[in-house]
Structures are given as C-alpha cells and as structure tokens.
Design a protein around this motif. Structure first.
Motif, PDB file in Angstrom:
ATOM      1  N   TYR A   1      -5.338  -1.744  -4.792  1.00 50.97           N
ATOM      2  CA  TYR A   1      -6.743  -1.930  -5.269  1.00 50.97           C
ATOM      3  C   TYR A   1      -7.893  -1.282  -4.613  1.00 50.97           C
ATOM      4  O   TYR A   1      -8.043  -0.996  -3.555  1.00 50.97           O
ATOM      5  N   ILE A   2      -8.797  -1.107  -5.399  1.00 54.90           N
ATOM      6  CA  ILE A   2     -10.017  -0.669  -4.822  1.00 54.90           C
ATOM      7  C   ILE A   2     -11.245  -1.400  -4.939  1.00 54.90           C
ATOM      8  O   ILE A   2     -11.303  -2.154  -6.017  1.00 54.90           O
ATOM      9  N   GLN A   3     -11.820  -1.969  -3.830  1.00 51.05           N
ATOM     10  CA  GLN A   3     -13.220  -2.679  -3.757  1.00 51.05           C
ATOM     11  C   GLN A   3     -14.256  -2.277  -3.988  1.00 51.05           C
ATOM     12  O   GLN A   3     -14.720  -1.342  -2.930  1.00 51.05           O
ATOM     13  N   LEU A   4     -15.157  -2.316  -5.102  1.00 45.70           N
ATOM     14  CA  LEU A   4     -16.390  -1.764  -5.010  1.00 45.70           C
ATOM     15  C   LEU A   4     -17.436  -2.385  -4.180  1.00 45.70           C
ATOM     16  O   LEU A   4     -17.257  -3.428  -3.750  1.00 45.70           O
ATOM     17  N   GLU A   5     -18.600  -1.908  -4.319  1.00 41.55           N
ATOM     18  CA  GLU A   5     -19.559  -2.639  -3.294  1.00 41.55           C
ATOM     19  C   GLU A   5     -20.098  -3.859  -3.912  1.00 41.55           C
ATOM     20  O   GLU A   5     -20.548  -4.524  -3.099  1.00 41.55           O
ATOM     21  N   ASN A   6     -19.899  -4.050  -4.939  1.00 45.83           N
ATOM     22  CA  ASN A   6     -20.221  -5.596  -5.635  1.00 45.83           C
ATOM     23  C   ASN A   6     -19.103  -6.317  -5.349  1.00 45.83           C
ATOM     24  O   ASN A   6     -19.044  -7.296  -6.203  1.00 45.83           O
ATOM     25  N   TYR A   7     -18.146  -6.218  -4.585  1.00 45.45           N
ATOM     26  CA  TYR A   7     -16.884  -6.872  -4.555  1.00 45.45           C
ATOM     27  C   TYR A   7     -15.857  -6.986  -5.623  1.00 45.45           C
ATOM     28  O   TYR A   7     -15.218  -7.929  -5.579  1.00 45.45           O
ATOM     29  N   LYS A   8     -16.005  -6.266  -6.780  1.00 45.65           N
ATOM     30  CA  LYS A   8     -15.308  -6.286  -7.833  1.00 45.65           C
ATOM     31  C   LYS A   8     -13.823  -5.215  -7.352  1.00 45.65           C
ATOM     32  O   LYS A   8     -14.051  -4.433  -6.565  1.00 45.65           O
ATOM     33  N   GLU A   9     -12.605  -5.939  -7.869  1.00 47.76           N
ATOM     34  CA  GLU A   9     -11.450  -5.350  -7.301  1.00 47.76           C
ATOM     35  C   GLU A   9     -10.826  -4.732  -8.400  1.00 47.76           C
ATOM     36  O   GLU A   9     -10.774  -5.314  -9.492  1.00 47.76           O
ATOM     37  N   ILE A  10     -10.454  -3.397  -8.511  1.00 48.45           N
ATOM     38  CA  ILE A  10      -9.966  -3.124  -9.638  1.00 48.45           C
ATOM     39  C   ILE A  10      -8.520  -2.311  -9.211  1.00 48.45           C
ATOM     40  O   ILE A  10      -8.302  -1.697  -8.300  1.00 48.45           O
ATOM     41  N   HIS A  11      -7.561  -2.570 -10.107  1.00 49.72           N
ATOM     42  CA  HIS A  11      -6.139  -2.330  -9.700  1.00 49.72           C
ATOM     43  C   HIS A  11      -5.884  -0.720  -9.856  1.00 49.72           C
ATOM     44  O   HIS A  11      -6.702  -0.011 -10.999  1.00 49.72           O
ATOM     45  N   ILE A  12      -5.214  -0.066  -9.107  1.00 55.89           N
ATOM     46  CA  ILE A  12      -5.051   1.251  -9.130  1.00 55.89           C
ATOM     47  C   ILE A  12      -3.486   1.341  -9.729  1.00 55.89           C
ATOM     48  O   ILE A  12      -2.523   0.762  -8.929  1.00 55.89           O
ATOM     49  N   ASN A  13      -3.215   2.234 -10.569  1.00 59.74           N
ATOM     50  CA  ASN A  13      -1.792   2.354 -11.080  1.00 59.74           C
ATOM     51  C   ASN A  13      -1.454   3.387 -10.102  1.00 59.74           C
ATOM     52  O   ASN A  13      -1.650   4.377  -9.980  1.00 59.74           O
ATOM     53  N   LYS A  14      -0.219   2.798  -9.376  1.00 52.80           N
ATOM     54  CA  LYS A  14       0.371   3.866  -8.598  1.00 52.80           C
ATOM     55  C   LYS A  14       1.468   4.690  -9.253  1.00 52.80           C
ATOM     56  O   LYS A  14       1.923   4.494 -10.075  1.00 52.80           O
ATOM     57  N   LYS A  15       1.849   5.968  -8.424  1.00 55.23           N
ATOM     58  CA  LYS A  15       2.559   6.855  -9.125  1.00 55.23           C
ATOM     59  C   LYS A  15       3.746   6.979  -8.558  1.00 55.23           C
ATOM     60  O   LYS A  15       4.414   7.884  -7.840  1.00 55.23           O
ATOM     61  N   ALA A  16       4.545   5.753  -8.398  1.00 56.55           N
ATOM     62  CA  ALA A  16       5.849   5.375  -7.771  1.00 56.55           C
ATOM     63  C   ALA A  16       6.529   4.088  -8.555  1.00 56.55           C
ATOM     64  O   ALA A  16       5.938   3.655  -9.388  1.00 56.55           O
ATOM     65  N   ALA A  17       7.820   3.982  -8.211  1.00 53.66           N
ATOM     66  CA  ALA A  17       8.607   2.878  -8.839  1.00 53.66           C
ATOM     67  C   ALA A  17       7.737   1.753  -8.278  1.00 53.66           C
ATOM     68  O   ALA A  17       7.101   1.720  -7.210  1.00 53.66           O
ATOM     69  N   LEU A  18       7.935   0.491  -9.040  1.00 56.59           N
ATOM     70  CA  LEU A  18       7.410  -0.632  -8.908  1.00 56.59           C
ATOM     71  C   LEU A  18       7.636  -1.105  -6.984  1.00 56.59           C
ATOM     72  O   LEU A  18       6.613  -1.534  -6.498  1.00 56.59           O
ATOM     73  N   PHE A  19       8.777  -0.848  -6.883  1.00 61.76           N
ATOM     74  CA  PHE A  19       9.303  -1.435  -5.368  1.00 61.76           C
ATOM     75  C   PHE A  19       8.909  -0.258  -4.450  1.00 61.76           C
ATOM     76  O   PHE A  19       9.289  -0.526  -3.129  1.00 61.76           O
ATOM     77  N   HIS A  20       8.672   0.977  -4.580  1.00 62.26           N
ATOM     78  CA  HIS A  20       8.149   1.814  -3.778  1.00 62.26           C
ATOM     79  C   HIS A  20       6.835   2.095  -3.445  1.00 62.26           C
ATOM     80  O   HIS A  20       5.943   1.772  -4.312  1.00 62.26           O
ATOM     81  N   ASP A  21       6.456   2.507  -2.045  1.00 62.76           N
ATOM     82  CA  ASP A  21       5.144   2.631  -1.727  1.00 62.76           C
ATOM     83  C   ASP A  21       4.476   4.155  -2.396  1.00 62.76           C
ATOM     84  O   ASP A  21       5.518   4.970  -2.432  1.00 62.76           O
ATOM     85  N   ASP A  22       3.486   4.220  -2.728  1.00 60.30           N
ATOM     86  CA  ASP A  22       2.831   5.509  -3.148  1.00 60.30           C
ATOM     87  C   ASP A  22       2.433   6.132  -2.000  1.00 60.30           C
ATOM     88  O   ASP A  22       1.366   5.776  -1.288  1.00 60.30           O
ATOM     89  N   GLU A  23       2.968   7.374  -1.535  1.00 67.24           N
ATOM     90  CA  GLU A  23       2.630   8.138  -0.468  1.00 67.24           C
ATOM     91  C   GLU A  23       1.353   8.501  -0.404  1.00 67.24           C
ATOM     92  O   GLU A  23       0.475   8.581   0.588  1.00 67.24           O
ATOM     93  N   THR A  24       0.787   8.898  -1.431  1.00 67.39           N
ATOM     94  CA  THR A  24      -0.899   9.636  -1.491  1.00 67.39           C
ATOM     95  C   THR A  24      -1.751   8.416  -1.141  1.00 67.39           C
ATOM     96  O   THR A  24      -2.616   8.499  -0.522  1.00 67.39           O
ATOM     97  N   LEU A  25      -1.468   7.027  -1.913  1.00 68.71           N
ATOM     98  CA  LEU A  25      -2.431   5.814  -1.852  1.00 68.71           C
ATOM     99  C   LEU A  25      -2.314   5.480  -0.488  1.00 68.71           C
ATOM    100  O   LEU A  25      -3.272   4.903   0.107  1.00 68.71           O
ATOM    101  N   ASN A  26      -1.068   5.389   0.104  1.00 70.22           N
ATOM    102  CA  ASN A  26      -0.865   4.970   1.460  1.00 70.22           C
ATOM    103  C   ASN A  26      -1.649   5.316   2.538  1.00 70.22           C
ATOM    104  O   ASN A  26      -2.086   4.722   3.489  1.00 70.22           O
ATOM    105  N   LYS A  27      -1.912   6.744   2.294  1.00 68.75           N
ATOM    106  CA  LYS A  27      -2.845   7.370   3.293  1.00 68.75           C
ATOM    107  C   LYS A  27      -4.270   6.999   3.665  1.00 68.75           C
ATOM    108  O   LYS A  27      -5.039   7.310   4.414  1.00 68.75           O
ATOM    109  N   PHE A  28      -4.644   6.246   2.201  1.00 72.82           N
ATOM    110  CA  PHE A  28      -6.120   5.982   2.388  1.00 72.82           C
ATOM    111  C   PHE A  28      -6.475   4.299   2.357  1.00 72.82           C
ATOM    112  O   PHE A  28      -7.294   3.960   2.394  1.00 72.82           O
ATOM    113  N   VAL A  29      -5.204   3.708   2.700  1.00 75.70           N
ATOM    114  CA  VAL A  29      -5.168   2.083   2.893  1.00 75.70           C
ATOM    115  C   VAL A  29      -6.325   1.707   3.974  1.00 75.70           C
ATOM    116  O   VAL A  29      -5.961   2.439   5.126  1.00 75.70           O
ATOM    117  N   GLY A  30      -7.344   1.042   3.940  1.00 77.67           N
ATOM    118  CA  GLY A  30      -8.139   0.658   4.861  1.00 77.67           C
ATOM    119  C   GLY A  30      -9.213   1.550   4.998  1.00 77.67           C
ATOM    120  O   GLY A  30     -10.084   1.602   5.839  1.00 77.67           O
TER     121      GLY A  30
END
Length: 119
Positions: free
Chosen positions: A63-92
């Motif tokens: 998810y991405i949290q915007l400045e107004n605290y809204k959360e938007i789901h990000i569609n990952k480019k991996a299987a449901l049970f796998h982590d997205d390597e690209t997005l994992n680098k940017f968590v936090g």
C-alpha cells in the motif's frame, strides 16, 4: 410530462453522476493525473499488510499512504504468495510511483525514492 423528464434527467446528470465519478479519485494535492494516457503519479509512504491469512496464498499486500492518510493498494508484479522484489526495496520509505490508477488500485510502472523537502 416531457419537461419533467428533461428536468429529472438533467438533475441526474449534473448531481448523481459527478458525485459517483469523483468519489473514486482521492482528493490529494500530490496526485498528478494525465487523463489522456490514464497515468498517475502518487507521492507517499510504502507499507505492507499480511493478506489472505491462513490460506495457501498468504502473502504481503503493498500500500501507499498519501499525505491525507488515504491508503491505496499497489498491484504487485508477483504471485500472490511471493514478495515483489521491486516494491520490497521501498517498504518504509517515501516514494514517487508512476503508473495506471483506476480509483482503488495502482499498477506501477516506475517507483523511485522521493527526496523532496517537506514531505
């Protein structure tokens, strides 16, 4: 009779339709939309939630949290049970995501760390 139908149709078009259309788009000054290409830029903070708990497809949801605290789901480019390597680098981290946004989910094309001041 015709006049009543015209007035009711005008009220529906001018009041009901725009309300439903604009309710799907977050009202944030940090969203830049190019309506001709359906591309969007979102600025915010990336975080994860554990989804589909106690199933065989249990995995991270991004998810991405915007400045107004809204959360938007990000569609990952991996299987449901796998982590997205690209997005994992940017968590936090604070990021800028470019991609296609349909009102509830963004399908990212590029993601970079956001180094703007005041964010």
């Amino acid at each position: 009779m015709k006049r009543l139908i015209v007035v009711m149709l005008f009220a529906f078009i001018s009041v009901v339709l725009p309300r439903n259309f604009y309710s799907q788009v977050p009202d944030n000054k940090n969203i830049v939309q190019d309506t001709t290409k359906h591309k969007t830029k979102l600025y915010g903070y990336i975080f994860t939630k554990l989804g589909r708990i106690n199933t065989r497809s249990e995995g991270l949801e991004y998810y991405i949290q915007l400045e107004n605290y809204k959360e938007i789901h990000i569609n990952k480019k991996a299987a449901l049970f796998h982590d997205d390597e690209t997005l994992n680098k940017f968590v936090g981290k604070k990021v800028k995501i470019e991609g296609e946004f349909n009102g509830t989910v963004i399908v990212y094309k590029t993601i970079v760390e956001d180094n703007r001041l005041g964010m």
